[in-house]
Write an enzyme that holds these catalytic residues in place. Structure first.
Site, short mmCIF file in Angstrom:
data_model
loop_
_atom_site.label_atom_id
_atom_site.label_comp_id
_atom_site.label_asym_id
_atom_site.label_seq_id
_atom_site.Cartn_x
_atom_site.Cartn_y
_atom_site.Cartn_z
N TRP A 161 59.12 72.86 16.85
CA TRP A 161 60.16 72.50 17.58
C TRP A 161 61.26 71.46 16.76
CZ3 TRP A 161 59.65 76.16 20.55
CH2 TRP A 161 58.36 76.26 21.17
N ASP A 162 60.61 70.86 15.94
CA ASP A 162 61.57 70.01 15.07
C ASP A 162 62.35 71.08 14.13
OD1 ASP A 162 61.02 67.52 15.79
OD2 ASP A 162 59.49 66.99 14.46
N VAL A 163 61.59 71.86 13.64
CA VAL A 163 62.13 72.99 12.61
C VAL A 163 63.28 73.54 13.34
CG1 VAL A 163 61.97 75.16 11.21
CG2 VAL A 163 60.13 73.11 11.25
#
Length: 380
Positions: free
Chosen positions: A156-158
């Site tokens: 999700w960060d990516v």
């Protein structure tokens, strides 16, 4: 590609730094602003033997770096001037009202400001808590495993970092046409929610279908890991042709055809291959077990079968990628490091700066006296 575009990034960890680096690797002048001594990710694991963070250096390639005392009025003024001069701000900093869109837009009405946050409305969250909320750990892992299974990739960060880069470019394009600035809020939770919806997970649940745990099987088709004599491979048959080639090369085509007749199944269809995945895998597995990786590679060459051996990071061929180049990374040493995966012609791997490396030149570009500000403790 983005030469002439300047972005001020006030961030830490993964999502916002990745968004900034994505733009830096495309030619933008991205200035990462850190507090004195660095933000919370300056020593984030993994570490080089020297103690330098490989995450920090990995996420800040190609940027310029300035360190400022966020607690002093002089330091905050430096960041404000830098942000309003650039006109584009990317941040995931919280609790600093002077960095908000409202505060900065007073000095730069056409400001483009993108704020990454945890939950809509500003509630805190990180990738690993969002992933737990979203349900993915409950469908990851072996079928007979009762506890949730988290994964090491901060997906999700990516995705959030890439959304941030796209959002800033879209807002800048609109500003170039209309002169209007933009306030963009990008909650990490919404990135995960949107992705779960786009992939059909949410619709599946709304229709009362419970996604099962299937281990390393491909959901809805045929794919699985198989042991070979000297390792393990992942094999995927996404289409009828893939599956036909797999059956022929493993010598089970006639047996599979008879199995389809007995079961009343049509293995040209994804769903039937998935429903009977265990029976199909049992027929195919002995062929892989009797062969080495080299023999499997030779046999599958020229077929449509999708496959790959399982490797550790240290086994990846770093010399075989045109995206990777040699850099001398301060605090780490000589490395093979990635440039942008977007191949639009010339591209080169660039190291991350040392923390605060460009403080003086950045201040000079604003007409500020670095020595005077350093004497006041406003900058490092």
């Amino acid at each position: 590609m983005l030469e002439g575009l300047r972005i001020v990034e006030i961030s830490s960890f993964v999502a916002a730094p990745l968004g900034g680096m994505t733009l830096a690797q495309l030619g933008a002048d991205v200035i990462r602003v850190d507090p004195l001594g660095g933000a919370a990710d300056v020593r984030r694991w993994p570490l080089a033997p020297s103690g330098t963070s490989l995450l920090w250096t990995g996420m800040n390639k190609g940027k310029r770096s300035i360190t400022v005392d966020f607690r002093s009025a002089e330091g905050r003024d430096v960041v404000t001037r830098l942000a309003t001069d650039a006109g584009i701000v990317l941040t995931n900093a919280v609790g600093r009202g002077w960095l908000s869109y409202e505060a900065l837009a007073e000095a730069r009405p056409d400001l483009v400001h993108l704020q990454i946050e945890g939950h809509p409305g500003g509630g805190p969250a990180v990738d690993y808590t969002v992933n737990a909320e979203m349900g993915f750990p409950q469908v990851t892992g072996p079928a007979d495993h009762a506890a949730p299974v988290s994964h090491v990739l901060p997906a999700w960060d990516v995705a959030c970092g890439l959304y941030a880069a796209v959002g800033l470019l879209a807002a800048e394009r609109r500003r170039s046409r209309t002169g209007e600035g933009a306030r963009i809020r990008l909650p990490l939770y919404d990135v995960a929610l949107a992705t779960a919806g786009n992939l059909g997970f949410l619709a599946e649940a709304q229709l009362g279908q419970e996604r099962p745990r299937v281990g390393n099987y491909l959901f809805g088709g045929f794919g699985r890991d198989f042991a070979v004599a000297d390792g393990r491979v992942m094999v995927v048959a996404m289409t009828e042709r893939h599956f036909t080639d797999l059956c022929e090369v493993t010598g089970v085509a006639e047996t599979v055809a008879e199995l389809a007749r007995l079961l009343g199944a049509d293995f040209a269809v994804d769903g039937d291959r998935f429903r009977h995945r265990e029976a199909l895998a049992a027929l195919i597995a002995p062929w892989f077990e009797a062969r080495t990786l080299a023999e499997v590679a030779t046999a599958l060459e020229g077929t449509a079968v999708l496959w790959s051996p399982y490797r550790r990071f240290g086994e990846i061929d770093l010399d075989g990628s045109a995206m990777l180049g040699d850099i001398d990374q301060p605090g780490v040493g000589r490395l093979r490091a990635p440039a942008s995966p977007l191949d639009a012609g010339e591209r080169a791997a660039v190291p991350a700066p040392e923390l605060g490396e460009h403080t003086d030149t950045i201040l000079a570009s604003l007409g500020l006296d670095a020595a005077e500000l350093r004497a006041k403790g406003a900058v490092a």
